[in-house]
Design a protein around this motif. Sequence first.
Motif, short mmCIF file in Angstrom:
data_model
loop_
_atom_site.label_atom_id
_atom_site.label_comp_id
_atom_site.label_asym_id
_atom_site.label_seq_id
_atom_site.Cartn_x
_atom_site.Cartn_y
_atom_site.Cartn_z
N GLU A 74 -57.34 2.24 7.76
CA GLU A 74 -57.12 2.03 6.32
C GLU A 74 -57.71 0.73 5.79
OE1 GLU A 74 -52.95 4.54 5.69
OE2 GLU A 74 -52.98 2.37 5.41
N GLY A 75 -57.58 -0.37 6.53
CA GLY A 75 -57.94 -1.66 5.95
C GLY A 75 -56.98 -1.99 4.81
N ALA A 76 -57.51 -2.66 3.77
CA ALA A 76 -56.70 -2.98 2.58
C ALA A 76 -55.35 -3.56 2.99
CB ALA A 76 -56.52 -1.73 1.72
N SER A 77 -55.37 -4.47 3.94
CA SER A 77 -54.12 -4.95 4.53
C SER A 77 -53.31 -5.83 3.59
CB SER A 77 -54.41 -5.71 5.83
OG SER A 77 -55.21 -6.86 5.57
N VAL A 124 -57.19 -10.18 20.66
CA VAL A 124 -58.05 -9.05 20.34
C VAL A 124 -59.51 -9.44 20.55
CG1 VAL A 124 -58.78 -7.44 18.52
CG2 VAL A 124 -56.38 -8.14 18.70
N ALA A 125 -60.27 -8.55 21.14
CA ALA A 125 -61.68 -8.81 21.44
C ALA A 125 -62.42 -9.26 20.19
CB ALA A 125 -62.34 -7.55 22.00
N ASN A 126 -63.19 -10.31 20.34
CA ASN A 126 -64.06 -10.84 19.28
C ASN A 126 -63.29 -11.34 18.06
OD1 ASN A 126 -66.45 -10.00 20.77
ND2 ASN A 126 -65.96 -7.91 20.11
N GLY A 127 -61.95 -11.48 18.20
CA GLY A 127 -61.17 -11.91 17.06
C GLY A 127 -61.10 -10.88 15.95
N ASP A 128 -61.36 -9.61 16.29
CA ASP A 128 -61.36 -8.54 15.29
C ASP A 128 -59.96 -8.33 14.71
OD1 ASP A 128 -64.05 -8.08 15.70
OD2 ASP A 128 -63.74 -6.43 17.12
N THR A 129 -59.91 -7.85 13.48
CA THR A 129 -58.65 -7.56 12.80
C THR A 129 -58.75 -6.20 12.12
OG1 THR A 129 -59.17 -8.42 10.59
CG2 THR A 129 -58.53 -10.04 12.28
N GLY A 130 -57.63 -5.77 11.56
CA GLY A 130 -57.60 -4.52 10.81
C GLY A 130 -57.70 -4.72 9.31
N GLU A 131 -58.13 -5.89 8.87
CA GLU A 131 -58.13 -6.19 7.44
C GLU A 131 -59.01 -5.23 6.63
OE1 GLU A 131 -58.69 -10.20 6.25
OE2 GLU A 131 -57.28 -11.00 7.73
N VAL A 132 -60.14 -4.85 7.21
CA VAL A 132 -61.05 -3.92 6.53
C VAL A 132 -61.13 -2.60 7.26
CG1 VAL A 132 -63.42 -3.54 5.73
CG2 VAL A 132 -62.41 -5.83 5.57
N ALA A 133 -61.26 -2.66 8.59
CA ALA A 133 -61.37 -1.45 9.43
C ALA A 133 -62.43 -0.52 8.86
CB ALA A 133 -60.01 -0.78 9.56
N CYS A 134 -62.06 0.74 8.58
CA CYS A 134 -63.00 1.71 8.02
C CYS A 134 -62.90 1.81 6.51
CB CYS A 134 -62.76 3.09 8.64
SG CYS A 134 -62.81 3.12 10.44
N ASP A 135 -62.12 0.92 5.90
CA ASP A 135 -61.91 0.93 4.46
C ASP A 135 -61.49 2.31 3.95
OD1 ASP A 135 -61.78 -0.38 1.97
OD2 ASP A 135 -63.80 0.30 1.43
N HIS A 136 -60.75 3.02 4.78
CA HIS A 136 -60.33 4.37 4.42
C HIS A 136 -59.42 4.37 3.19
CE1 HIS A 136 -59.17 8.57 5.13
NE2 HIS A 136 -57.89 8.22 5.07
N TYR A 137 -58.74 3.26 2.95
CA TYR A 137 -57.87 3.17 1.78
C TYR A 137 -58.64 3.44 0.50
CZ TYR A 137 -54.02 1.33 -1.10
OH TYR A 137 -52.99 1.18 -2.00
#
Length: 435
Positions: free
Chosen positions: A18-21, A41-54
């Motif tokens: 979703e992203g749009a955290s 988390v690898a590479n410091g990745d987050t779910g803030e944007v992800a696939c922007d499915h929101y």
Amino acid sequence: MWRKDFLFGAATASFQIEGASKVDGRLPCIWDTYCATPGRVANGDTGEVACDHYHRYASDFATLSNLGFGAYRFSIAWPRVMDEHGHINPRGVDFYRRLLDTLDELRIQPYATLYHWDLPQHLQDRGGWLNRDTAYRFADYADRMSRLFAGRIRGWMTLNEPYCSAYLGYAEGRHAPGLTNTSYAVEAMHHLLLGHGLAVSALRANDRAPVGLVANVNAVTPASNSAADLNAARLAHANGNLWVLDPLFKGEYPVELEQLWPQAKAPIRVGDMDIIRAPMDFVGINYYFRQVVEADAQRGFKEKPLPNVERTQMGWEVYPDGLRDLLVEFKNRYPELPPIYITENGMASDDRVTEGRVRDEQRMRYLGRHFAAIDEAMKQGVDVRGYFVWSLMDNFEWAYGYEKRFGIVHVDYGTQVRTLKDSALALKEFLAQRD
């Protein structure tokens, strides 16, 4: 091979796509906190944007429809739809209303998971799943969602993979909240399953849709025929598979857990096991790999990976026969076993777009062999009603960040461009032949 009413779908999870955290009143969850902790988390990745499915759900669902899938398994983000006081967040709820409206227009059946690991951080601050009260807060959440979406969900799934929530999150620390105490894992598991049982009652009070739980399972093989390795396999099977399923269908935890963790005790109260074993309408099974194990003096068992076997990008052994064998075993072990849906199955590979195409031949073979294993299980009397491929699109793969790609649709995370992989096109052709 497949009955006409056999359901084929694709699956996703809210935090992973979703992203749009920080949009429309969504609150932080334990995975936001975990991602913000250096080194987790690898590479410091987050779910803030992800696939922007929101913001892109409509086009993603157009792809889902174009591929010919009849069902979609998604998860509702608890911290998106409720605030810290247990009140509904109308902007978050409206997102899922729009999502369901779009699926309805496309005639795609929605299957909703209530908990796919994104516990609101404010509940974690009060103990998370170590706090018995969280089970009751989960039941409240289930009650509110089933009131809001009654008549709109084809099937409710309470928890996704409680084993991962409890063991990886509380004993190994490889998942949020990142704790490392086996006793914590045993306590968390009990409260997760208690929350499931309480939620079953809440869901049934408000909606007629079928209710179930999703468990991850894996095949287990001893490294040798020695008594020690055979016992190690028995312990690994209890840990990885029976720890969740025995309470649900037998009303008790497997005795092997006492040998594995003699100091860890589930905080069982009178009546808990009756709540936990509330009859379900179906059970979801997630299957990916086999473990080969040998005896270990400290832990009871440890992996001894076989050489020269096919593996995925995750390092997991490809072993379709294990799915067949487990399905048959569960049918024989649990007389009250309800119909089964394969709610996740798939593999990660290092997929690249080359000249507009993603050639993922290994995934195509993987899926075909697992389809055959499911067919063999059904021929042996296992009641399997449907299959959801994991995943519709590449996404945030938890502690691995964006390194592992499980999707049948490739996502360029920089541009958010989607590209159908060869496996998606093969599935489209397969599904078209069934019509």
